[in-house]
Design a protein around this motif. Structure first.
Motif, PDB file in Angstrom:
ATOM      1  N   LEU A   1       4.407 -39.099 -28.525  1.00 14.79           N
ATOM      2  CA  LEU A   1       5.526 -38.795 -27.922  1.00 14.79           C
ATOM      3  C   LEU A   1       6.262 -37.511 -28.573  1.00 14.79           C
ATOM      4  CD1 LEU A   1       6.794 -42.517 -28.104  1.00 14.79           C
ATOM      5  CD2 LEU A   1       5.718 -41.343 -26.215  1.00 14.79           C
ATOM      6  N   ASN A   2       5.626 -36.930 -29.634  1.00 15.32           N
ATOM      7  CA  ASN A   2       6.607 -35.887 -30.249  1.00 15.32           C
ATOM      8  C   ASN A   2       6.328 -34.747 -29.112  1.00 15.32           C
ATOM      9  OD1 ASN A   2       7.113 -36.391 -32.971  1.00 15.32           O
ATOM     10  ND2 ASN A   2       5.232 -37.085 -32.909  1.00 15.32           N
ATOM     11  N   ALA A   3       5.251 -34.673 -28.341  1.00 10.84           N
ATOM     12  CA  ALA A   3       5.183 -33.749 -27.175  1.00 10.84           C
ATOM     13  C   ALA A   3       6.327 -33.845 -26.158  1.00 10.84           C
ATOM     14  CB  ALA A   3       3.715 -33.770 -26.559  1.00 10.84           C
ATOM     15  N   PHE A   4       6.986 -35.113 -25.836  1.00  6.03           N
ATOM     16  CA  PHE A   4       7.841 -35.430 -25.005  1.00  6.03           C
ATOM     17  C   PHE A   4       9.285 -35.096 -25.394  1.00  6.03           C
ATOM     18  CE2 PHE A   4       3.886 -36.968 -23.370  1.00  6.03           C
ATOM     19  CZ  PHE A   4       3.936 -36.973 -22.054  1.00  6.03           C
ATOM     20  N   ARG A   5       9.649 -34.668 -26.827  1.00  5.36           N
ATOM     21  CA  ARG A   5      10.801 -34.722 -27.516  1.00  5.36           C
ATOM     22  C   ARG A   5      11.379 -33.468 -26.604  1.00  5.36           C
ATOM     23  NH1 ARG A   5      10.958 -35.517 -33.858  1.00  5.36           N
ATOM     24  NH2 ARG A   5      13.107 -35.102 -33.190  1.00  5.36           N
TER      25      ARG A   5
ATOM     26  N   ASP B   1      19.201 -44.004 -37.752  1.00  3.74           N
ATOM     27  CA  ASP B   1      19.277 -42.787 -38.348  1.00  3.74           C
ATOM     28  C   ASP B   1      17.799 -42.273 -38.327  1.00  3.74           C
ATOM     29  OD1 ASP B   1      17.663 -44.267 -40.215  1.00  3.74           O
ATOM     30  OD2 ASP B   1      19.181 -44.857 -41.585  1.00  3.74           O
ATOM     31  N   GLU B   2      17.983 -40.828 -39.263  1.00  7.39           N
ATOM     32  CA  GLU B   2      16.833 -39.794 -39.082  1.00  7.39           C
ATOM     33  C   GLU B   2      15.638 -40.501 -39.679  1.00  7.39           C
ATOM     34  OE1 GLU B   2      17.594 -36.307 -40.733  1.00  7.39           O
ATOM     35  OE2 GLU B   2      19.113 -35.792 -39.466  1.00  7.39           O
TER      36      GLU B   2
ATOM     37  N   LYS C   1      11.885 -40.906 -37.588  1.00  4.79           N
ATOM     38  CA  LYS C   1      10.853 -40.474 -38.077  1.00  4.79           C
ATOM     39  C   LYS C   1       9.513 -41.431 -38.130  1.00  4.79           C
ATOM     40  CE  LYS C   1      12.406 -36.819 -41.126  1.00  4.79           C
ATOM     41  NZ  LYS C   1      12.648 -36.606 -42.736  1.00  4.79           N
ATOM     42  N   ASN C   2      10.199 -42.886 -38.538  1.00  4.45           N
ATOM     43  CA  ASN C   2       9.122 -43.937 -38.307  1.00  4.45           C
ATOM     44  C   ASN C   2       8.591 -44.275 -37.029  1.00  4.45           C
ATOM     45  OD1 ASN C   2       9.301 -44.234 -41.038  1.00  4.45           O
ATOM     46  ND2 ASN C   2      11.045 -45.582 -40.973  1.00  4.45           N
TER      47      ASN C   2
END
Length: 269
Positions: free
Chosen positions: A53-57, A39-40, A44-45
């Motif tokens: 990895l947020n830059a590759f979302r 789930d969401e 987030k975890n």
């Protein structure tokens, strides 16, 4: 002459078949390396443990574009765990569009494996395409004298702009500590490992049926756990039960600054 032209055609057929075989092996490895969150909260975890990895979302990159943000079907497809066939279509599209060689394809997988080991994480349904694209882009630039520009890659993958693609490339290189060198020994180990995942199945009338089977050295021998084969890309992550650790001690030690490429072993179960 006619014989020269015939030899050239046979060579081109062999090259295409080799890339197709590699693409299938790469797809199997990538699909097994994608984590499946519930789930969401799990998402987030996951990104909290590896903020880079947020830059590759891909979902965030698509949402920032007006045209893509309105396409809810596209956003749902991005968040859905991909099948082997979906991954293979994407990988083969890259290979066909940019004429990726066998060497560049294997080099891209080595870069990708290093990236995942260093960030100590897995691929995610919303990150696998940008990360795979970055790995192939870097490998293409490292192996070709006349490589495609970032403009060409952004045109191929319109979810990112040229500026965003450059940022992805720089972040990918930052994770690799700007060390893209790959030894011939390491390349050979990965090549054998990838080909072993897709054994050659000769067909009637196929000239390749006379080729001897690939014999793997002991270092690439795999074992099975719970009846399923572990991924070439599996990395330690105690919080994700779907993937187990399969990093050998030599591979883990290769992440230290003093280690050389020759010391790196293929991650096997």
């Amino acid at each position: 002459t006619q014989s020269t032209w015939g030899f050239f055609l046979e060579y081109q057929v062999c090259v295409i078949m080799a890339i197709r075989r590699l693409s299938k092996a790469i797809s199997l490895v990538l699909q097994d390396s994608i984590v499946k969150t519930k789930d969401e909260k799990d998402d987030k975890n996951f990104f909290k443990r590896a903020p880079i990895l947020n830059a590759f979302r891909e979902d965030l990159l698509a949402s920032s574009k007006t045209d893509f943000a309105k396409d809810q079907c596209l956003l749902q497809a991005i968040r859905k765990p991909p099948s082997v066939q979906v991954i293979r279509v994407f990988v083969e599209a890259i290979c066909d569009e940019f004429d990726i060689s066998e060497y560049a394809a294997v080099q891209a997988i080595i870069y990708l494996n290093r990236f995942l080991l260093i960030v100590d994480s897995f691929l995610h349904p919303v990150t696998w395409r940008p990360i795979v694209l970055s790995a192939f882009l870097l490998a293409h630039k490292m192996t070709e004298d006349h490589c495609a520009s970032n403009t060409d890659w952004a045109y191929f993958y319109p979810i990112v702009t040229i500026a965003e693609l450059m940022q992805l490339e720089l972040k990918f290189l930052d994770v690799l500590n700007w060390k893209p060198h790959i030894s011939a020994e390491l390349y050979g180990k990965y090549l054998l490992e990838l080909y072993s995942l897709v054994p050659l199945k000769p067909q009637r009338g196929d000239r390749l049926q006379t080729m001897p089977p690939i014999k793997l050295p002991d270092i690439t021998a795999r074992t099975k756990s719970n009846g399923s084969q572990k991924s070439l890309f599996s990395v330690a992550n105690n919080t994700t039960s779907a993937h187990t650790s399969s990093i050998t001690s030599s591979l883990a030690s290769a992440l230290t600054p003093s280690a050389s490429d020759a010391d790196v072993a293929v991650a096997v179960a």
